[in-house]
Design a protein around this motif. Structure first.
Motif, PDB file in Angstrom:
ATOM      1  N   GLU A  70       0.889  -1.240   0.012  1.00  0.00           N
ATOM      2  CA  GLU A  70      -0.031  -0.125   0.049  1.00  0.00           C
ATOM      3  C   GLU A  70       0.877   1.272  -0.118  1.00  0.00           C
ATOM      4  OE1 GLU A  70      -4.318  -0.283   1.900  1.00  0.00           O
ATOM      5  OE2 GLU A  70      -2.628  -0.655   3.377  1.00  0.00           O
ATOM      6  N   GLY A  71       2.142   1.105   0.092  1.00  0.00           N
ATOM      7  CA  GLY A  71       3.152   2.112   0.347  1.00  0.00           C
ATOM      8  C   GLY A  71       2.797   2.941   1.640  1.00  0.00           C
ATOM      9  N   PRO A  72       3.601   4.035   1.843  1.00  0.00           N
ATOM     10  CA  PRO A  72       3.716   4.724   3.008  1.00  0.00           C
ATOM     11  C   PRO A  72       2.450   5.846   3.019  1.00  0.00           C
ATOM     12  CG  PRO A  72       5.189   5.671   1.612  1.00  0.00           C
ATOM     13  CD  PRO A  72       4.584   4.643   0.823  1.00  0.00           C
ATOM     14  N   PHE A  73       1.630   5.811   1.979  1.00  0.00           N
ATOM     15  CA  PHE A  73       0.632   6.833   2.088  1.00  0.00           C
ATOM     16  C   PHE A  73      -0.655   6.522   1.856  1.00  0.00           C
ATOM     17  CE2 PHE A  73       4.674   8.910   0.433  1.00  0.00           C
ATOM     18  CZ  PHE A  73       5.054   9.535   1.409  1.00  0.00           C
ATOM     19  N   PRO A  74      -1.320   5.061   2.448  1.00  0.00           N
ATOM     20  CA  PRO A  74      -2.583   4.610   2.262  1.00  0.00           C
ATOM     21  C   PRO A  74      -3.628   5.479   2.794  1.00  0.00           C
ATOM     22  CG  PRO A  74      -1.469   3.581   4.036  1.00  0.00           C
ATOM     23  CD  PRO A  74      -0.592   4.228   3.342  1.00  0.00           C
ATOM     24  N   THR A  75      -4.727   5.645   2.137  1.00  0.00           N
ATOM     25  CA  THR A  75      -5.937   6.249   2.704  1.00  0.00           C
ATOM     26  C   THR A  75      -6.330   5.974   4.014  1.00  0.00           C
ATOM     27  OG1 THR A  75      -6.876   6.473   0.356  1.00  0.00           O
ATOM     28  CG2 THR A  75      -8.393   6.996   2.151  1.00  0.00           C
ATOM     29  N   LYS A  76      -6.457   7.172   4.912  1.00  0.00           N
ATOM     30  CA  LYS A  76      -6.660   6.645   6.307  1.00  0.00           C
ATOM     31  C   LYS A  76      -8.006   6.192   6.714  1.00  0.00           C
ATOM     32  CE  LYS A  76      -3.019   9.496   7.941  1.00  0.00           C
ATOM     33  NZ  LYS A  76      -2.508  10.687   8.453  1.00  0.00           N
ATOM     34  N   ALA A  77      -9.154   6.807   6.020  1.00  0.00           N
ATOM     35  CA  ALA A  77     -10.438   6.297   6.198  1.00  0.00           C
ATOM     36  C   ALA A  77     -11.151   6.264   4.761  1.00  0.00           C
ATOM     37  CB  ALA A  77     -11.119   7.481   7.131  1.00  0.00           C
ATOM     38  N   PRO A  78     -10.788   5.198   4.129  1.00  0.00           N
ATOM     39  CA  PRO A  78     -11.306   5.170   2.698  1.00  0.00           C
ATOM     40  C   PRO A  78     -12.790   5.252   2.584  1.00  0.00           C
ATOM     41  CG  PRO A  78     -10.255   2.941   3.141  1.00  0.00           C
ATOM     42  CD  PRO A  78      -9.907   4.088   4.423  1.00  0.00           C
ATOM     43  N   SER A  79     -13.358   4.742   3.378  1.00  0.00           N
ATOM     44  CA  SER A  79     -15.036   4.536   3.196  1.00  0.00           C
ATOM     45  C   SER A  79     -15.684   6.131   3.423  1.00  0.00           C
ATOM     46  CB  SER A  79     -15.647   3.583   4.469  1.00  0.00           C
ATOM     47  OG  SER A  79     -15.316   4.142   5.775  1.00  0.00           O
ATOM     48  N   SER A  80     -14.735   6.909   3.834  1.00  0.00           N
ATOM     49  CA  SER A  80     -15.313   8.370   4.027  1.00  0.00           C
ATOM     50  C   SER A  80     -15.374   9.096   2.703  1.00  0.00           C
ATOM     51  CB  SER A  80     -14.419   9.164   4.880  1.00  0.00           C
ATOM     52  OG  SER A  80     -14.560   8.447   6.146  1.00  0.00           O
ATOM     53  N   TYR A  81     -14.556   8.568   1.446  1.00  0.00           N
ATOM     54  CA  TYR A  81     -14.388   9.015   0.411  1.00  0.00           C
ATOM     55  C   TYR A  81     -15.202   8.272  -1.004  1.00  0.00           C
ATOM     56  CZ  TYR A  81     -11.663  11.548   3.428  1.00  0.00           C
ATOM     57  OH  TYR A  81     -11.181  12.115   4.510  1.00  0.00           O
ATOM     58  N   SER A  82     -16.440   7.875  -0.847  1.00  0.00           N
ATOM     59  CA  SER A  82     -17.090   7.244  -1.889  1.00  0.00           C
ATOM     60  C   SER A  82     -17.601   8.276  -2.834  1.00  0.00           C
ATOM     61  CB  SER A  82     -18.381   6.564  -1.452  1.00  0.00           C
ATOM     62  OG  SER A  82     -18.150   5.679  -0.393  1.00  0.00           O
ATOM     63  N   ARG A  83     -16.799   8.393  -3.961  1.00  0.00           N
ATOM     64  CA  ARG A  83     -16.934   9.575  -4.944  1.00  0.00           C
ATOM     65  C   ARG A  83     -16.047   9.060  -6.246  1.00  0.00           C
ATOM     66  NH1 ARG A  83     -13.054  14.198  -2.417  1.00  0.00           N
ATOM     67  NH2 ARG A  83     -11.154  12.896  -2.079  1.00  0.00           N
ATOM     68  N   SER A  84     -16.739   9.561  -7.217  1.00  0.00           N
ATOM     69  CA  SER A  84     -16.129   9.038  -8.550  1.00  0.00           C
ATOM     70  C   SER A  84     -15.085  10.387  -8.910  1.00  0.00           C
ATOM     71  CB  SER A  84     -16.934   9.223  -9.846  1.00  0.00           C
ATOM     72  OG  SER A  84     -16.598   8.878 -11.067  1.00  0.00           O
ATOM     73  N   ASP A  85     -15.351  11.491  -8.699  1.00  0.00           N
ATOM     74  CA  ASP A  85     -14.236  12.617  -8.960  1.00  0.00           C
ATOM     75  C   ASP A  85     -13.503  13.008  -7.863  1.00  0.00           C
ATOM     76  OD1 ASP A  85     -13.103  14.985  -9.529  1.00  0.00           O
ATOM     77  OD2 ASP A  85     -14.608  15.887 -10.471  1.00  0.00           O
ATOM     78  N   ILE A  86     -12.324  12.737  -7.737  1.00  0.00           N
ATOM     79  CA  ILE A  86     -11.223  12.617  -6.710  1.00  0.00           C
ATOM     80  C   ILE A  86     -10.485  13.928  -6.873  1.00  0.00           C
ATOM     81  CG2 ILE A  86     -11.573  10.210  -6.253  1.00  0.00           C
ATOM     82  CD1 ILE A  86      -8.762   9.772  -7.312  1.00  0.00           C
ATOM     83  N   THR A  87     -10.652  14.672  -7.807  1.00  0.00           N
ATOM     84  CA  THR A  87      -9.619  15.698  -7.982  1.00  0.00           C
ATOM     85  C   THR A  87      -9.507  16.684  -6.869  1.00  0.00           C
ATOM     86  OG1 THR A  87     -10.472  15.711 -10.266  1.00  0.00           O
ATOM     87  CG2 THR A  87      -9.207  17.643  -9.789  1.00  0.00           C
ATOM     88  N   ASP A  88     -10.534  17.049  -6.313  1.00  0.00           N
ATOM     89  CA  ASP A  88     -10.595  17.700  -5.040  1.00  0.00           C
ATOM     90  C   ASP A  88      -9.652  19.163  -5.289  1.00  0.00           C
ATOM     91  OD1 ASP A  88     -11.636  18.076  -2.813  1.00  0.00           O
ATOM     92  OD2 ASP A  88     -10.410  16.746  -1.531  1.00  0.00           O
ATOM     93  N   GLY A  89      -9.865  19.887  -6.332  1.00  0.00           N
ATOM     94  CA  GLY A  89      -9.220  21.031  -6.548  1.00  0.00           C
ATOM     95  C   GLY A  89      -7.600  20.806  -6.995  1.00  0.00           C
ATOM     96  N   ARG A  90      -7.244  19.705  -7.050  1.00  0.00           N
ATOM     97  CA  ARG A  90      -5.704  19.866  -7.606  1.00  0.00           C
ATOM     98  C   ARG A  90      -5.717  20.116  -8.940  1.00  0.00           C
ATOM     99  NH1 ARG A  90      -3.238  20.981  -3.316  1.00  0.00           N
ATOM    100  NH2 ARG A  90      -1.415  20.365  -4.270  1.00  0.00           N
ATOM    101  N   THR A  91      -4.600  20.836  -9.518  1.00  0.00           N
ATOM    102  CA  THR A  91      -4.461  21.262 -10.787  1.00  0.00           C
ATOM    103  C   THR A  91      -3.320  20.182 -11.777  1.00  0.00           C
ATOM    104  OG1 THR A  91      -2.553  22.698 -10.354  1.00  0.00           O
ATOM    105  CG2 THR A  91      -5.089  23.727 -10.518  1.00  0.00           C
ATOM    106  N   GLY A  92      -3.883  20.267 -12.985  1.00  0.00           N
ATOM    107  CA  GLY A  92      -2.985  18.840 -13.813  1.00  0.00           C
ATOM    108  C   GLY A  92      -3.567  18.738 -14.817  1.00  0.00           C
ATOM    109  N   TYR A  93      -3.126  17.879 -15.741  1.00  0.00           N
ATOM    110  CA  TYR A  93      -3.650  17.398 -16.817  1.00  0.00           C
ATOM    111  C   TYR A  93      -4.844  16.225 -16.464  1.00  0.00           C
ATOM    112  CZ  TYR A  93       0.269  19.552 -19.508  1.00  0.00           C
ATOM    113  OH  TYR A  93       1.080  20.266 -19.895  1.00  0.00           O
ATOM    114  N   PRO A  94      -6.181  16.463 -17.043  1.00  0.00           N
ATOM    115  CA  PRO A  94      -7.160  15.706 -16.514  1.00  0.00           C
ATOM    116  C   PRO A  94      -6.948  14.270 -16.985  1.00  0.00           C
ATOM    117  CG  PRO A  94      -7.992  17.598 -17.883  1.00  0.00           C
ATOM    118  CD  PRO A  94      -6.578  17.694 -17.891  1.00  0.00           C
ATOM    119  N   LEU A  95      -7.245  13.445 -15.895  1.00  0.00           N
ATOM    120  CA  LEU A  95      -7.218  11.869 -16.302  1.00  0.00           C
ATOM    121  C   LEU A  95      -8.471  11.034 -15.777  1.00  0.00           C
ATOM    122  CD1 LEU A  95      -5.221   9.460 -16.803  1.00  0.00           C
ATOM    123  CD2 LEU A  95      -4.763   9.484 -14.475  1.00  0.00           C
TER     124      LEU A  95
END
Length: 251
Positions: A70-95
């Motif tokens: 999982e690496g050193p940065f797994p999601t701490k409470a994944p059930s809290s983030y049931s969503r399709s769009d996970i961008t959350d304001g971060r900028t970059g090329y759309p994926l």
């Protein structure tokens, strides 16, 4: 008379110097402008098209996906983030990432499975962590580029985010954790990106960071043993329109 002559000569010399500076400035202006363009550019596009010409093949077999950390940065409470769009304001090329979960034994689509994904931002930073030696920037209070979806009848989940950046020691990647509908862990794995000329990784060029010091899949401590490229997705798209990732994960 002597004073007037000296004054006239001085004026003529000043005009010559001024005209010379204009000529030199005119000749050097294109170089200066080009230099400014290069310094402000964040994309190295050798093909000149800005479009993926090396999309990779993705996993076409029924081979079970390798289990990875999982690496050193797994999601701490994944059930809290049931969503399709996970961008959350971060900028970059759309994926847009389309991930299909199959049962490895028969390649059948696995409906109703829970799929978590997470990845770093354009600068190589993860949300929910930071302020330490592993990641100097503190993002402990935010939750960008993390999300959960449930597979449909075709075993498919779709996430909207940005093209990941990279950080020291790792190739560009996305983390995936698959659970049963009851919440039992089925598979923890990672998705790699195609590389080389014409690949999206090359076009994005590490955003502002560039590719100097980048770790390629062959030298990555997770993907280096993936000789069959089971973990490499197919990525299409362009810098202007954004990118689309498709991946099959067999569990």
């Amino acid at each position: 008379m002597t004073i007037k002559v000296v004054t006239i000569i001085s004026i003529i010399m000043e005009r010559k110097v001024f005209l010379k500076s204009l000529i030199i400035g005119a000749l050097s202006a294109p170089a200066i402008i080009e230099g400014c363009k290069k310094s402000s550019s964040t994309v190295d596009d050798p093909s000149g098209t800005g479009t993926v010409t090396n999309s990779g093949t993705g996993n076409t077999s029924c081979t079970v996906a390798p289990t990875e950390t999982e690496g050193p940065f797994p999601t701490k409470a994944p059930s809290s983030y049931s969503r399709s769009d996970i961008t959350d304001g971060r900028t970059g090329y759309p994926l847009t990432s389309k991930i299909t979960i199959n049962t490895a034994s028969n390649c059948a689509a696995l409906a109703g499975a829970i799929v978590d994904i997470w990845h770093c931002d354009a600068e190589g930073n993860y949300s929910e962590y930071g302020g330490t030696g592993m990641q100097a920037t503190n993002y402990q209070s935010v939750h960008f580029l993390r999300g959960r979806q449930v597979t449909d009848a075709n075993g498919l989940v779709t996430f909207t985010s940005i093209f990941p950046g990279w950080y020291s020691g790792r190739a560009t990647h996305i983390h995936v954790h698959v659970y049963t509908a009851a919440g039992n862990s089925l598979k923890i794995t990672q998705i790699a990106f195609p590389e080389g000329s014409g690949a999206a990784v090359t076009l994005v060029n590490g955003y502002k960071k560039g590719m100097s010091g980048y770790t390629y899949n062959a030298n990555d401590n997770v993907f280096s043993d993936d000789t069959l490229k089971i973990e490499v997705a197919s990525v299409t798209g362009s810098l202007t329109e954004g990118f689309a990732l498709t991946m099959k994960v067999n569990v």
